[in-house]
Structures are given as C-alpha cells and as structure tokens.
Design a protein around this motif. Sequence first.
Motif, PDB file in Angstrom:
ATOM      1  N   GLU A   1     -18.334 -27.053 -44.379  1.00  0.00           N
ATOM      2  CA  GLU A   1     -18.993 -28.281 -44.797  1.00  0.00           C
ATOM      3  C   GLU A   1     -20.403 -28.354 -44.213  1.00  0.00           C
ATOM      4  O   GLU A   1     -21.330 -28.834 -44.847  1.00  0.00           O
ATOM      5  CB  GLU A   1     -18.201 -29.510 -44.332  1.00  0.00           C
TER       6      GLU A   1
ATOM      7  N   HIS B   1     -16.917 -23.224 -39.256  1.00  0.00           N
ATOM      8  CA  HIS B   1     -17.558 -24.409 -38.689  1.00  0.00           C
ATOM      9  C   HIS B   1     -18.452 -24.075 -37.504  1.00  0.00           C
ATOM     10  O   HIS B   1     -19.509 -24.686 -37.335  1.00  0.00           O
ATOM     11  CB  HIS B   1     -16.502 -25.441 -38.297  1.00  0.00           C
TER      12      HIS B   1
ATOM     13  N   THR C   1     -14.383 -32.829 -50.829  1.00  0.00           N
ATOM     14  CA  THR C   1     -14.499 -32.061 -52.074  1.00  0.00           C
ATOM     15  C   THR C   1     -13.496 -30.899 -52.089  1.00  0.00           C
ATOM     16  O   THR C   1     -13.766 -29.864 -52.678  1.00  0.00           O
ATOM     17  CB  THR C   1     -15.931 -31.530 -52.270  1.00  0.00           C
TER      18      THR C   1
ATOM     19  N   THR D   1     -12.689 -28.971 -49.688  1.00  0.00           N
ATOM     20  CA  THR D   1     -13.162 -27.828 -48.909  1.00  0.00           C
ATOM     21  C   THR D   1     -12.085 -27.290 -47.982  1.00  0.00           C
ATOM     22  O   THR D   1     -11.902 -26.070 -47.883  1.00  0.00           O
ATOM     23  CB  THR D   1     -14.421 -28.214 -48.112  1.00  0.00           C
TER      24      THR D   1
ATOM     25  N   CYS E   1     -24.114 -27.674 -45.670  1.00  0.00           N
ATOM     26  CA  CYS E   1     -24.895 -28.602 -46.498  1.00  0.00           C
ATOM     27  C   CYS E   1     -26.042 -29.233 -45.705  1.00  0.00           C
ATOM     28  O   CYS E   1     -26.942 -29.826 -46.296  1.00  0.00           O
ATOM     29  CB  CYS E   1     -24.003 -29.667 -47.126  1.00  0.00           C
TER      30      CYS E   1
ATOM     31  N   GLY F   1     -19.148 -26.920 -49.085  1.00  0.00           N
ATOM     32  CA  GLY F   1     -18.318 -27.989 -49.608  1.00  0.00           C
ATOM     33  C   GLY F   1     -18.472 -29.252 -48.802  1.00  0.00           C
ATOM     34  O   GLY F   1     -17.910 -29.349 -47.716  1.00  0.00           O
ATOM     35  N   PRO F   2     -19.258 -30.212 -49.293  1.00  0.00           N
ATOM     36  CA  PRO F   2     -19.370 -31.464 -48.553  1.00  0.00           C
ATOM     37  C   PRO F   2     -17.996 -32.105 -48.359  1.00  0.00           C
ATOM     38  O   PRO F   2     -17.052 -31.803 -49.089  1.00  0.00           O
ATOM     39  CB  PRO F   2     -20.249 -32.333 -49.452  1.00  0.00           C
ATOM     40  N   HIS F   3     -17.902 -32.978 -47.399  1.00  0.00           N
ATOM     41  CA  HIS F   3     -16.628 -33.635 -47.099  1.00  0.00           C
ATOM     42  C   HIS F   3     -16.045 -34.285 -48.354  1.00  0.00           C
ATOM     43  O   HIS F   3     -16.762 -34.795 -49.192  1.00  0.00           O
ATOM     44  CB  HIS F   3     -16.812 -34.686 -46.008  1.00  0.00           C
TER      45      HIS F   3
END
Length: 146
Positions: free
Chosen positions: A85, A46, A11, A13, A88, A7-9
């Motif tokens: 994130e 992360h 979105t 996430t 990606c 999930g890109p920033h």
Amino acid sequence: MLVLHIGPHKTATTYIQNNLFRGRRDLARRGWLYPEIGAGGLPGHHDLAHNDARYIEDGTEQAAALNAVAKKAREKGQNIIFSAEGFCRWSPAQFDAFARVMETDMIDLVHVMRDPFDLFYSHWGEEVKHCLLYTSPSPRDGLLSR
C-alpha cells in the motif's frame, strides 16, 4: 519485467498479497518472483515501501541485497512483482532510485482503483467494526451525552 502493485487501502491489497505470498512456488514455475526481501515477515513489501531509504540509497546492505535479487531473477528469466500500500506515497524520485537499484529502466505500475461510494462504505464499516464510530446513537443508549 518489474511490476509494482500499488494497492491503496481498502482495495483488496491484503487479499492480493496473501495470494501472491502463498502462491510463490506456483508463480516461480510460471516465471514470476514474489520476493521475501522488503516484506519484514509479512505477505506484502511494507518494509520496502515505508523504509525505502534503506533499500534504494546507494551503499546500503538492503540495496545490495535487492540488487542481488534482481540479478538472480534476470539470470533465471523471471519477472519480479512487489506489492505494498505504501508505494502510493512514493515520489517519482523514489521510483527512479528503485529502478536504478533493480538495474532496469522501466517499472510497470499496477494501481488499483475502487468506486468512491463503495470505498466510503468500506471505510465506514471498518470504523464501526473497530468501535471508532457509533452508527446510530440514540438518547436511550447514553451515547449522545458523551
């Protein structure tokens, strides 16, 4: 099944990760594992995404632990989902190495997209919220003289 939520920033996430993390017990009853490994104490994975070498290189302690999680999930018939994130930014070689550690030949990738105009507005709102951007400077508030 091994799922990576990418999930890109901006979105949703963090929202998704918080719900996956809080719902781990219910997910487990439904055959899904949202593991703690690679999370670094956060709802998302992360540490795994940003420090991948520790987890996907042969012979590391984290790679062995990740492999053990995969084996245990297979024994229980559970699917596994990871979310971050940072996935990606991974290259195909990193996904391949992750698949080797997890002893699978397939990873289902879930990538969230957002309307570009909506995304722009969201980024703009974050910058304003964190005082990184002035919305409408005028001569009377002294912002134009800076």
